[in-house]
Design an enzyme around this catalytic site. Structure first.
Site, short mmCIF file in Angstrom:
data_model
loop_
_atom_site.label_atom_id
_atom_site.label_comp_id
_atom_site.label_asym_id
_atom_site.label_seq_id
_atom_site.Cartn_x
_atom_site.Cartn_y
_atom_site.Cartn_z
N GLY A 1 37.70 59.70 -5.52
CA GLY A 1 37.04 58.61 -4.79
C GLY A 1 36.71 57.48 -5.74
CD GLU A 2 38.84 52.71 -6.10
OE1 GLU A 2 38.68 52.10 -7.18
OE2 GLU A 2 39.91 52.73 -5.46
CG PHE B 1 28.52 49.88 -10.06
CD1 PHE B 1 28.72 48.60 -10.57
CD2 PHE B 1 27.56 50.06 -9.09
CE1 PHE B 1 27.97 47.54 -10.12
CE2 PHE B 1 26.81 49.00 -8.63
CZ PHE B 1 27.01 47.73 -9.15
N GLY B 2 32.44 52.60 -10.26
CA GLY B 2 33.19 53.63 -10.97
C GLY B 2 34.05 54.46 -10.06
CD GLU B 3 38.84 54.62 -10.73
OE1 GLU B 3 39.31 55.46 -11.54
OE2 GLU B 3 39.48 53.64 -10.29
CB VAL B 4 34.56 60.73 -8.15
CG1 VAL B 4 34.31 62.21 -8.39
CG2 VAL B 4 33.25 60.01 -7.92
CG ASP C 1 23.66 57.99 2.23
OD1 ASP C 1 23.66 58.00 3.48
OD2 ASP C 1 24.65 57.66 1.56
#
Ligand code: ADE
Length: 871
Positions: A583-584, A587-590, A725
């Site tokens: 995922g992304e 601020f960043g990505e997984v 959330d």
């Protein structure tokens, strides 16, 4: 202003039409389709002209009647220009009643349609039949579902007779805007699968409305845009008596030389594409898999060349789960009027059932907003003056979209002007919304809040609209659907934000949206006198890597957490071997990575799943190199907080790489992905699912999931952590279906429609948020309890529906005003069919207006546990 808002909202398109929900009246009855847009091949007399062909209306002589008596060979039509490409799902017809003096109706009719006003196509049902059975009397409307639906701008209704008759018609069409904007796709012709022991499976595009030339489908739309999602197995579709593989178009690898399927997609105008969703089969046991990668080239203009730099995307191949699924291909906001995508085979076969595009366009005049209407029914009768034999021909005035250089130039200029206006509008809008949603509640006094909110008298009306008195004969609806609130038109509901903003002190847009009030974390310490008390507390919002606000904790807790050094170990980053992107966000990505030697690194007792000799897989959240220093600080805070969380139902931080950039945090990898995806791909367990090997979950599984989430939240609440959330999309499942609560942030593309965006700033999961969080920016454990109720609701709907799917975002906000006013007009989520009533009562308690009436997570856990025999 409102029009502009609609323009802007409409310019952001989110495709994937659900034909079961796309059934809004398009405006014959209520006049949104203008007289000029209703034409006919002929009319009997002025008073039976095309403009009188409106369902349930009795103007003129009560209907459209073509000139003279209709011969079986005649082609007379009533033509509608819907002005925009529209997904048409239903047609309703009526005869000429005219206060009971009318005598004419169409027993049968057929439909022609055209997307451009030039090429006309005859509609056929899935068995190839053109004729639709129409009316049996002059007054009752007959409603027909179109299988397949039609994507068109122009529609002609053509009465059909077997003998010489006078016919008259009144009509309504139902559907919704075709926001994909796709006007045609081309693809290699689908093929036939033959395997010993299996039925012959024809994988052609049987509803394609273009042409077949040299084994390629050209210039049309068909099964891949009909909204019908293919089954996991390509079994016959019994409900339509169709053949195996009906719902898929499929290709065999070795029959298409290059190892890929090339498709071209043409659009109505230039769009900025965010993603493409391809619904694909994955019956690997029969040699079918989703594509291994895809490469898409873009053509900026009709007449330009293909750009040389394609967007490329590799998928995660899955030979464990045979479920058909949507594969989302990010398209990086590239701009184009056409796309050419090459889908590379991962196995012998590739089968697609739907392809949809998510894109933003420059605003154009909005399609007519759908409105709520009463069901097709007989209206007051009207005396008919005699039909005269004077015939007037009306020439249809199709308005094809302009083409060519001048129109492109004009289009560009208009676009630029509109863009400027939109930007100005957005700035004004941002100021307005910021006032409403951010600043006002912070400063507002209890009394003021009460006065202002209750002075807002706008209501949300979701009740069935009053049905006009009917004849005793019930009209023979093919499906009674318009009375069903599911099909009521949300746009008809009045929308107005509670008038908080007026009372707010003027303030600029800075600062975070939500300031969680964790001084009131315990549900039972909430409101005094049931009026919200709003206290500003020094809360730290943790910005997750993906752009989220991570768990919110009181500053004092963060302080104590951050005082200590990070207790989590630094892992050598060169031992993380990238496998795929999970995922992304902003601020960043997984990434999914293999972590070499992690078990030894963490030592005995490390919380790693059994690896049985296989590599240790981990999820690595990585901050972008160009992230702001704020994002960097937040990332480090998030690490500190996560390193202190230790619960079987909360995602666990294993190690970090923070000695050099990019900053990384390494968490356990959850093989079964998120709960939303997991449930939406499953059916409830039954003998049918067993017999057909359909992936399923039992009621006990669902309850066990609920208990685990309650348990994880009980733990967070005990630390005064407010999640903010909680939703199925933020719950992960491992191989044994253990749930771990996580927080991916609010900008994962996949779930972006679950968040309400305030221009350039906060993104809010409003459909999961308690009223006080929406109106007052107040986040507490009690508002987490509210979200837990919504999460339970998602679980028991198997994530098939978004909460309040019939309400727009603005209406959800308005509904929170109704919760505040508490005058019985608030709308609750409804009882999911699978849900035991005792459980629904528990959900309802989570949605209590007064936070003191909401259960605590401990009591929720206690209440749910006895039901779940897993635990
Ligand atoms: N996506 C984001 N984080 C993940 C994780 N820990 N496991 C599986 N998928 C993920």
């Amino acid at each position: 202003m409102l029009l502009f808002l609609l323009l802007v909202l409409n310019s952001k398109t989110n495709a994937q039409i659900d034909p079961a929900l796309c059934r809004y009246p398009l405006g014959m009855e209520d006049g949104r389709i203008k007289n000029d847009d209703i034409t006919a091949s002929s009319q009997w007399y002025d008073t039976t002209g095309p403009q009188y062909g409106r369902l349930n209306r009795e103007e003129g002589d009560g209907a459209w009647c073509p000139a003279g008596q209709l011969q079986p060979s005649d082609v007379q039509y009533l033509q509608l220009d819907l002005r925009h490409l529209t997904f048409v799902t239903v047609v309703a017809t009526q005869g000429r009643y005219a206060r009971s003096s009318g005598n004419e109706f169409a027993r049968k009719y057929r439909l022609d349609y055209s997307r451009d006003g030039h090429r006309w196509i005859s509609w056929r049902n899935r068995s190839g039949n053109e004729i639709i059975v129409g009316n049996v009397n002059t007054y009752a409307s007959v409603v027909k579902d179109l299988h397949p639906p039609i994507i068109t701008r122009f529609l002609r209704l053509i009465p059909v007779t077997d003998a010489v008759h006078t016919v008259c018609m009144r009509v309504e069409v139902f559907g919704c805007p075709w926001q994909d904007g796709l006007t045609a796709y081309s693809a290699p012709e689908g093929q036939t699968m033959m395997a010993p022991g299996y039925p012959i499976t024809s994988l052609n595009d049987s509803t394609y409305d273009g042409v077949l030339e040299r084994r390629r489908l050209l210039g049309g739309l068909g099964q891949m845009t009909d909204g019908v999602i293919g089954q996991d197995d390509f079994v016959p579709m019994l409900q339509y008596q169709l053949w195996p593989g009906y719902d898929y178009v499929g290709w065999r690898n070795d029959s298409l030389g290059p190892g890929y399927v090339e498709m071209e997609f043409q659009f109505d105008r230039q769009r900025n594409f965010t993603s493409m969703k391809v619904h694909s089969n994955n019956m690997f046991s029969r040699g079918v898999k989703v594509f291994s990668s895809v490469s898409c080239a873009f053509k900026p203009h009709l007449i330009s060349e293909w750009e040389t730099e394609p967007v490329e995307f590799s998928t995660v191949l899955d030979d464990r789960n045979p479920s058909a699924r949507y594969v989302t291909v990010p398209l990086e906001r590239r701009s184009g009027t056409a796309l050419r995508c090459r889908f590379f085979f991962a196995d012998t076969w590739m089968m697609f059932s739907e392809i949809s595009f998510q894109s933003a366009t420059n605003p154009v005049p909005t399609p007519r907003p759908p409105v709520m209407t009463s069901p097709p029914s007989v209206t007051e009768s009207q005396a008919l003056t005699t039909l005269k034999t004077d015939v007037t021909m009306t020439t249809p005035k199709p308005q094809p979209p302009e083409e060519g250089g001048t129109s492109v130039l004009i289009g560009c200029l208009v676009t630029i002007i509109l863009l400027l206006v939109v930007i100005i509008f957005l700035i004004l809008w941002c100021q307005y919304v910021c006032k409403v949603l951010e600043k006002a509640p912070r400063r507002i006094l209890e009394e003021e809040v009460t006065v202002r909110l209750s002075s807002c008298s706008d209501t949300i009306v979701l009740q069935t609209p009053p049905v006009p008195p009917r004849m005793s004969l019930d009209p023979p609806y093919e499906r009674v659907f318009l009375l069903d609130p599911q099909y009521q038109d949300p746009a008809a509901l009045r929308v107005k934000l509670p008038e908080l903003s007026q009372s707010a002190e003027a303030s600029e847009c800075g600062g975070g949206y939500a300031e969680p009030d964790v001084t009131q974390c315990t549900p039972h310490q909430g409101f005094q006198n049931s009026v919200p008390h709003y206290a500003e507390t020094d809360i730290v919002n943790l910005q997750g890597v993906t752009g989220s606000n991570m768990y919110a904790v009181p500053a004092v807790t963060v302080d104590s957490l951050t005082r200590k050094d990070i207790s989590v170990a630094e892992f050598p980053r060169e031992h993380l071997i990238f496998r795929e992107k999970l995922g992304e966000g902003q601020f960043g990505e997984v990434h999914l990575c293999e972590a070499e030697g992690l078990a030894e690194f963490l030592g005995e007792g490390a919380p790693l799943p059994e690896q049985d000799g296989r590599a240790v897989l981990v999820a690595v959240k990585q901050l972008r190199a160009d992230a702001t220093s704020n994002a960097r600080n937040d990332f480090l805070k998030e690490i500190k907080i996560m390193s202190r969380l230790n619960d079987p139902n909360i995602i666990r931080l294993l190690c970090v790489c923070v000695h050099s950039d990019p900053l990384c945090m390494v968490t356990e990898y959850m093989e079964n992905g998120d709960l939303n995806m997991f449930l939406s791909q499953r059916e409830i367990e039954s003998t049918l699912t067993h017999a057909n090997n359909i992936p399923s979950v039992s009621m006990a599984d669902l309850l066990h999931m609920a208990v685990q989430i309650a348990s994880g939240m009980k733990y967070l609440a005990s630390l005064n952590f407010v999640h903010r959330d909680l939703a199925t999309r933020n719950c992960l499942l491992d191989r044994q279906l253990t749930i771990k609560i996580s927080d991916f942030g609010m900008s994962r593309n996949l779930y972006s429609s679950d968040y309400y965006r305030i221009q350039g700033r906060a993104v809010l999961p409003i459909r999961w948020m308690a009223w006080e969080s929406i109106l007052l920016g107040k986040f507490t454990t009690a508002s987490d309890v509210w979200a837990f109720g919504v999460t339970l609701w998602e679980i028991f709907t198997l994530c098939r529906e978004q909460p309040y799917s019939l309400l727009t975002d603005e209406q959800v906000i308005e509904n929170s005003g109704e919760f505040f006013r508490n005058q019985g007009r608030q709308i609750y989520l409804s009882l999911p069919p699978l849900c035991p009533s005792s459980l629904f009562e528990l959900m309802m308690r989570c949605w209590s207006r007064d936070i003191r009436d909401r259960p605590s997570f401990s009591s929720l856990y206690q209440a749910l546990r006895p039901h779940a025999h897993h635990s």
